[in-house]
Scaffold this motif. Sequence first.
Motif, PDB file in Angstrom:
ATOM      1  N   ASN A 187      11.465  -9.872 -16.977  1.00 56.98           N
ATOM      2  CA  ASN A 187      11.367 -11.237 -17.510  1.00 56.98           C
ATOM      3  C   ASN A 187      10.315 -12.016 -16.729  1.00 56.98           C
ATOM      4  O   ASN A 187      10.386 -12.098 -15.504  1.00 56.98           O
ATOM      5  N   VAL A 188       9.359 -12.581 -17.488  1.00 53.67           N
ATOM      6  CA  VAL A 188       8.279 -13.345 -16.862  1.00 53.67           C
ATOM      7  C   VAL A 188       8.609 -14.831 -16.999  1.00 53.67           C
ATOM      8  O   VAL A 188       8.853 -15.326 -18.102  1.00 53.67           O
ATOM      9  N   GLN A 189       8.584 -15.541 -15.889  1.00 53.28           N
ATOM     10  CA  GLN A 189       8.901 -16.962 -15.888  1.00 53.28           C
ATOM     11  C   GLN A 189       7.867 -17.728 -15.072  1.00 53.28           C
ATOM     12  O   GLN A 189       7.329 -17.201 -14.101  1.00 53.28           O
ATOM     13  N   GLN A 190       7.613 -18.956 -15.493  1.00 54.79           N
ATOM     14  CA  GLN A 190       6.715 -19.850 -14.749  1.00 54.79           C
ATOM     15  C   GLN A 190       7.570 -20.928 -14.117  1.00 54.79           C
ATOM     16  O   GLN A 190       8.259 -21.681 -14.804  1.00 54.79           O
ATOM     17  N   SER A 191       7.519 -21.008 -12.808  1.00 52.11           N
ATOM     18  CA  SER A 191       8.347 -21.968 -12.085  1.00 52.11           C
ATOM     19  C   SER A 191       7.720 -23.350 -12.120  1.00 52.11           C
ATOM     20  O   SER A 191       6.615 -23.549 -12.639  1.00 52.11           O
ATOM     21  N   LYS A 192       8.426 -24.324 -11.570  1.00 49.20           N
ATOM     22  CA  LYS A 192       7.951 -25.704 -11.574  1.00 49.20           C
ATOM     23  C   LYS A 192       6.668 -25.885 -10.782  1.00 49.20           C
ATOM     24  O   LYS A 192       5.905 -26.817 -11.048  1.00 49.20           O
ATOM     25  N   GLY A 194       4.229 -23.967 -10.951  1.00 45.88           N
ATOM     26  CA  GLY A 194       3.134 -23.451 -11.751  1.00 45.88           C
ATOM     27  C   GLY A 194       2.841 -21.983 -11.527  1.00 45.88           C
ATOM     28  O   GLY A 194       1.932 -21.439 -12.156  1.00 45.88           O
ATOM     29  N   TYR A 195       3.594 -21.301 -10.696  1.00 45.33           N
ATOM     30  CA  TYR A 195       3.336 -19.889 -10.416  1.00 45.33           C
ATOM     31  C   TYR A 195       4.214 -19.019 -11.295  1.00 45.33           C
ATOM     32  O   TYR A 195       5.367 -19.361 -11.578  1.00 45.33           O
ATOM     33  N   TYR A 196       3.650 -17.863 -11.722  1.00 47.35           N
ATOM     34  CA  TYR A 196       4.388 -16.897 -12.536  1.00 47.35           C
ATOM     35  C   TYR A 196       5.060 -15.871 -11.626  1.00 47.35           C
ATOM     36  O   TYR A 196       4.471 -15.407 -10.648  1.00 47.35           O
ATOM     37  N   ARG A 197       6.294 -15.483 -11.996  1.00 44.01           N
ATOM     38  CA  ARG A 197       7.052 -14.443 -11.285  1.00 44.01           C
ATOM     39  C   ARG A 197       7.807 -13.607 -12.298  1.00 44.01           C
ATOM     40  O   ARG A 197       8.187 -14.112 -13.358  1.00 44.01           O
ATOM     41  N   CYS A 198       8.017 -12.344 -11.963  1.00 45.01           N
ATOM     42  CA  CYS A 198       8.778 -11.433 -12.821  1.00 45.01           C
ATOM     43  C   CYS A 198      10.119 -11.127 -12.157  1.00 45.01           C
ATOM     44  O   CYS A 198      10.184 -10.934 -10.933  1.00 45.01           O
ATOM     45  N   TYR A 199      11.146 -11.067 -13.006  1.00 46.26           N
ATOM     46  CA  TYR A 199      12.496 -10.820 -12.488  1.00 46.26           C
ATOM     47  C   TYR A 199      13.139  -9.698 -13.296  1.00 46.26           C
ATOM     48  O   TYR A 199      12.968  -9.623 -14.508  1.00 46.26           O
ATOM     49  N   ARG A 200      13.934  -8.818 -12.495  1.00 46.42           N
ATOM     50  CA  ARG A 200      14.702  -7.774 -13.186  1.00 46.42           C
ATOM     51  C   ARG A 200      15.847  -7.330 -12.265  1.00 46.42           C
ATOM     52  O   ARG A 200      15.661  -7.195 -11.057  1.00 46.42           O
ATOM     53  N   LYS A 201      16.983  -7.097 -12.899  1.00 47.42           N
ATOM     54  CA  LYS A 201      18.166  -6.645 -12.140  1.00 47.42           C
ATOM     55  C   LYS A 201      18.250  -5.123 -12.217  1.00 47.42           C
ATOM     56  O   LYS A 201      18.366  -4.559 -13.300  1.00 47.42           O
ATOM     57  N   TYR A 210       5.791 -11.466  -7.469  1.00 48.34           N
ATOM     58  CA  TYR A 210       4.917 -12.642  -7.481  1.00 48.34           C
ATOM     59  C   TYR A 210       3.644 -12.289  -8.252  1.00 48.34           C
ATOM     60  O   TYR A 210       2.985 -11.289  -7.971  1.00 48.34           O
ATOM     61  N   ILE A 211       3.290 -13.139  -9.206  1.00 45.46           N
ATOM     62  CA  ILE A 211       2.101 -12.891 -10.030  1.00 45.46           C
ATOM     63  C   ILE A 211       0.976 -13.860  -9.676  1.00 45.46           C
ATOM     64  O   ILE A 211      -0.174 -13.491  -9.523  1.00 45.46           O
ATOM     65  N   ILE A 224       4.037  -4.605 -11.815  1.00 48.43           N
ATOM     66  CA  ILE A 224       5.355  -4.047 -12.167  1.00 48.43           C
ATOM     67  C   ILE A 224       5.419  -2.571 -11.802  1.00 48.43           C
ATOM     68  O   ILE A 224       6.429  -2.078 -11.247  1.00 48.43           O
ATOM     69  N   ARG A 225       4.348  -1.808 -12.089  1.00 46.36           N
ATOM     70  CA  ARG A 225       4.352  -0.375 -11.760  1.00 46.36           C
ATOM     71  C   ARG A 225       4.474  -0.176 -10.242  1.00 46.36           C
ATOM     72  O   ARG A 225       5.216   0.706  -9.760  1.00 46.36           O
ATOM     73  N   GLU A 226       3.717  -0.999  -9.502  1.00 49.73           N
ATOM     74  CA  GLU A 226       3.781  -0.887  -8.040  1.00 49.73           C
ATOM     75  C   GLU A 226       5.191  -1.185  -7.534  1.00 49.73           C
ATOM     76  O   GLU A 226       5.725  -0.487  -6.649  1.00 49.73           O
ATOM     77  N   LYS A 227       5.805  -2.236  -8.136  1.00 51.90           N
ATOM     78  CA  LYS A 227       7.151  -2.620  -7.697  1.00 51.90           C
ATOM     79  C   LYS A 227       8.169  -1.547  -8.048  1.00 51.90           C
ATOM     80  O   LYS A 227       9.076  -1.209  -7.239  1.00 51.90           O
ATOM     81  N   GLU A 228       8.046  -0.975  -9.237  1.00 47.05           N
ATOM     82  CA  GLU A 228       8.997   0.066  -9.652  1.00 47.05           C
ATOM     83  C   GLU A 228       8.833   1.318  -8.781  1.00 47.05           C
ATOM     84  O   GLU A 228       9.830   1.987  -8.427  1.00 47.05           O
ATOM     85  N   ASN A 229       7.595   1.685  -8.422  1.00 50.35           N
ATOM     86  CA  ASN A 229       7.386   2.831  -7.523  1.00 50.35           C
ATOM     87  C   ASN A 229       8.038   2.571  -6.169  1.00 50.35           C
ATOM     88  O   ASN A 229       8.658   3.473  -5.557  1.00 50.35           O
ATOM     89  N   GLU A 230       7.883   1.336  -5.714  1.00 50.90           N
ATOM     90  CA  GLU A 230       8.471   0.969  -4.422  1.00 50.90           C
ATOM     91  C   GLU A 230       9.991   1.069  -4.479  1.00 50.90           C
ATOM     92  O   GLU A 230      10.648   1.580  -3.536  1.00 50.90           O
TER      93      GLU A 230
END
Length: 237
Positions: A187-192, A194-201, A210-211, A224-230
């Motif tokens: 899930n991609v969200q833009q916080s107050k 102004g920065y974009y971040r991705c979230y997944r459980k 952090y995007i 996302i690929r880097e995070k999933e590999n990690e």
Amino acid sequence: MVKHENTIFDAYRRNEEKPSATWKFLKNEFPELSQTMTFNTFKQYVSVFSAIRRELDKVRQEAEIEQSKKIQNDKRKLMTELDNARKGLDEVRQKNSETVDQLNKTMQENSYLESKIQNLQDELDKVRQNKTGITDQLNKTIQEKFHLESKLENLNKELDKVRQTNIVVNLEKSKPEINPKNVMGWNVQQSKDGYYRCYRKINKQVHSIYIGKEFNLEKIRIRIREKENEINQCMTK
């Protein structure tokens, strides 16, 4: 005596109103007079009749004078009326002269107008002669007009189609690019801030990526690929 009244009184005046001289004159002129009356009777009557005759003559003269005055007055009136009539006649003659002049002028104007009317009639005849050709030309022009209007209507329809197509294209181009909310299960969200971040459980644990302020889909996929590999490496240890 009454029968010869005028003769008796004329003789009486010629004899200076003397009864005896008048009697002698009348006896020679009218012998029957001495047979009907005496000199004394004649003397009395001639004096009375002479006085009456003088009064009658006076009245007659006065009447004649009055009549003469009346005639003179009537004559003056008639002369005045005649003079006025002459003046009126002169005025009428003058007016008649002016009327004749006006009539001559009117006749000249009528002649001019008749000439103009004839010229207009000739022009009208020419127009009528050309009427058939003008009508044909008009019908041809009307047909050409209808043809041009039909072509114009078709062109307007084509133009409307082109305009409609351009509107659709412009609308498609003007649509803002919608950033996807889910990328590769994240899930991609833009916080107050102004920065974009991705979230997944994953395995009951929420992970974030952090995007940055710029939404770049390719960059997000790499992260996302880097995070999933990690995460996978951590799970295999």
